[in-house]
Design an enzyme around this catalytic site. Structure first.
Site, PDB file in Angstrom:
ATOM      1  N   CYS A 327       2.358 -27.319  18.099  1.00  0.00           N
ATOM      2  CA  CYS A 327       2.030 -28.358  17.131  1.00  0.00           C
ATOM      3  C   CYS A 327       3.272 -29.198  16.797  1.00  0.00           C
ATOM      4  CB  CYS A 327       1.385 -27.748  15.890  1.00  0.00           C
ATOM      5  SG  CYS A 327       0.382 -28.927  14.953  1.00  0.00           S
ATOM      6  N   HIS A 433      -2.998 -23.727  17.813  1.00  0.00           N
ATOM      7  CA  HIS A 433      -2.552 -22.543  17.074  1.00  0.00           C
ATOM      8  C   HIS A 433      -3.383 -21.341  17.516  1.00  0.00           C
ATOM      9  CE1 HIS A 433      -0.017 -24.790  14.311  1.00  0.00           C
ATOM     10  NE2 HIS A 433      -1.010 -25.642  14.118  1.00  0.00           N
TER      11      HIS A 433
END
Length: 499
Positions: A327, A433
């Site tokens: 991310c 994630h």
């Protein structure tokens, strides 16, 4: 409906893990149980099956209850963006960005929602286990409290107060907390728990007797210090538990680090040690470097640039060091990051590390989605799954190839490329994630590192499968440490302990 609330003398005393343990215990004893935390402040979040965002602590507690995580378990999530500001998420969706003072003044408007949600829980479950936040003794927050004694009053719940003896001063913290409560609030506290004890409990007994006499509240148990392969949602804890392990994984500890639970599955690899890098001096020469997510990517990139960590990363990359960005960490590895609308910061644009040929532009719309797919840039036939939480998108340059082919978003079929990998195949990044939760990609990466070290390959385990067994171990520890008859008396519930 029976309910019980776990409050603490401070943050990180173990409220979340004790709630998870009680949820599993009540489930084992045949009750339909549900966790609940009205307001959670955390940068560790999760995406539900319907694409909504909630705190990770309640996710673990949901699994302990045998439930799929849903946002009614954590209706308010606060994600700090700076020291004084946060993103406010209501029922899984972004509500606003707010200063601490603005949020303090708006809390009252959420009370009807919280009451309504809790009434739904009362109809659906036998027992609700409620988690407080921080300490009920934050008397400056009492007037608008919706998460500690204010919530206990709202739903008429008894309270058990937890203190952490590992840090020292547990008796003072228990006494001080009780002294700062009003008489009405004190009457709700039905028991205390001392958590994280090391040593002989008999030595502790005189102190337990004395504190019971002073606060007029019984002790219902002492829980020993333990380590299990369960995520720690509240704080970025030290990972140095296997110092002599041959595979060294270093994680950049960003000032606004988020979703550091992404690294938890790596803890279960027997020959791996994990450590945080907080300065250029402790960078070392790791086998794998992970740059995790961030709630303020540009500011964190400027920070690691200022303190010399970025230079270490670039030199490590040039030596064929293995780097994985997740991310915000993925965005930092790119050529540049733009924030024209001021989504995260006042800095409009910044040059990236120029290690991956991708560029990022932040947008107002927040992407929250569950995904499934296959690795396409590293090797074939590796399935992955996880979730995305970000407010930007990446564009590929000529030197970057996609890392993943996404085939499912929130249960709908799709086909698009995600993530990136460099030509040397030693640097990669993704928005996903939880990508290490599955065994296949983690095993491939770990065995690549083992090959570099001349170490025998190993099979990795699926993290979720291991987690359920660890929750059972947790329940066994807590059940054997607490007076469960007293717990059921507090709940006013009949069980085998009441016979």
């Amino acid at each position: 409906m029976p309910k019980i609330m776990i409050q603490g003398t401070a943050s990180s005393v173990g409220k979340s893990i004790i709630v998870a343990a009680l949820c599993r215990i009540f489930k084992q004893d045949g009750f339909k149980v549900c966790p609940y935390k009205s307001q959670n402040m955390s940068l560790n979040s999760y995406i539900t099956l319907d694409g909504r965002e909630m705190g990770r602590a309640q996710v673990l507690q949901a699994y302990a209850s045998g439930l799929e995580p849903e946002v009614y378990m954590n209706p308010i999530l606060l994600k700090p963006t700076t020291d004084k500001n946060c993103q406010v998420i209501i029922r899984g969706e972004v509500y606003c960005n707010s200063s601490a003072r603005e949020y303090y003044n708006m809390k009252k408007e959420f009370v009807p929602m919280l009451k309504k949600d809790f009434e739904i829980l009362e109809d659906k479950f036998d027992i609700v286990v409620i988690e407080g936040a921080g300490s009920p003794a934050e008397i400056n927050l009492r007037d608008n409290d919706i998460v500690n004694m204010g919530l206990a009053e709202m739903v008429d719940s008894p309270v058990i107060l937890v203190g952490d003896i590992d840090k020292g001063g547990v008796f003072a913290s228990l006494l001080g907390t009780i002294m700062l409560l009003t008489e009405k609030e004190k009457s709700r506290v039905k028991g205390t728990i001392i958590n994280k004890f090391r040593g002989d409990v008999d030595i502790l007994k005189p102190g337990l007797s004395m504190i019971e006499e002073k606060i007029k509240v019984p002790s219902i148990g002492v829980i020993p210090y333990f380590r299990l392969a369960l995520e720690d949602e509240d704080s970025a804890v030290d990972f140095n538990t296997k110092i002599s392990a041959p595979i060294d994984i270093a994680i950049i500890k960003l000032p606004h680090i988020s979703n550091f639970t992404d690294m938890d599955p790596l803890k279960i690899e027997e020959d791996v040690s994990l450590r945080y890098v907080t300065s250029a001096d402790d960078f070392g020469n790791p086998d794998l470097l992970i740059i995790p997510g961030s709630k303020n990517t540009i500011e964190d990139l400027l920070y690691i640039r200022k303190v010399g960590i970025e230079d270490k990363i670039k030199k490590y990359s040039s030596r064929d060091g293995f780097i994985f960005g997740i991310c915000g960490g993925y965005q930092m590895l790119g050529t540049y990051i733009e924030d024209p609308l001021g989504v995260e910061t006042k800095v409009k644009a910044v040059e990236g590390m120029n290690i991956l040929d991708v560029s990022t532009v932040f947008a107002k719309e927040k992407i929250t989605t569950r995904v499934k797919g296959k690795v396409c840039g590293l090797t074939e036939n590796i399935d992955i799954y996880g979730y995305e939480i970000h407010m930007g998108s990446c564009n590929y340059g000529k030197k970057a190839k996609p890392l993943v082919e996404i085939t499912d978003k929130n249960g709908c079929s799709c086909n698009f490329k995600e993530g990136a990998i460099n030509p040397g195949r030693n640097v990669m990044g993704t928005y996903i994630h939880g990508i290490f939760d599955g065994a296949e990609l983690r095993q491939y990466i770990m065995n690549t590192l083992r090959s570099r070290r001349g170490i025998k390959h190993k099979n990795s385990k699926v993290y979720e499968n291991l987690r359920d067994g660890e929750i059972d171990k947790l329940a066994d520890i807590v059940r054997s440490s607490l007076d469960m008859k007293k717990v059921y008396e507090i709940l006013n519930v009949k069980s085998k302990f009441m016979e």
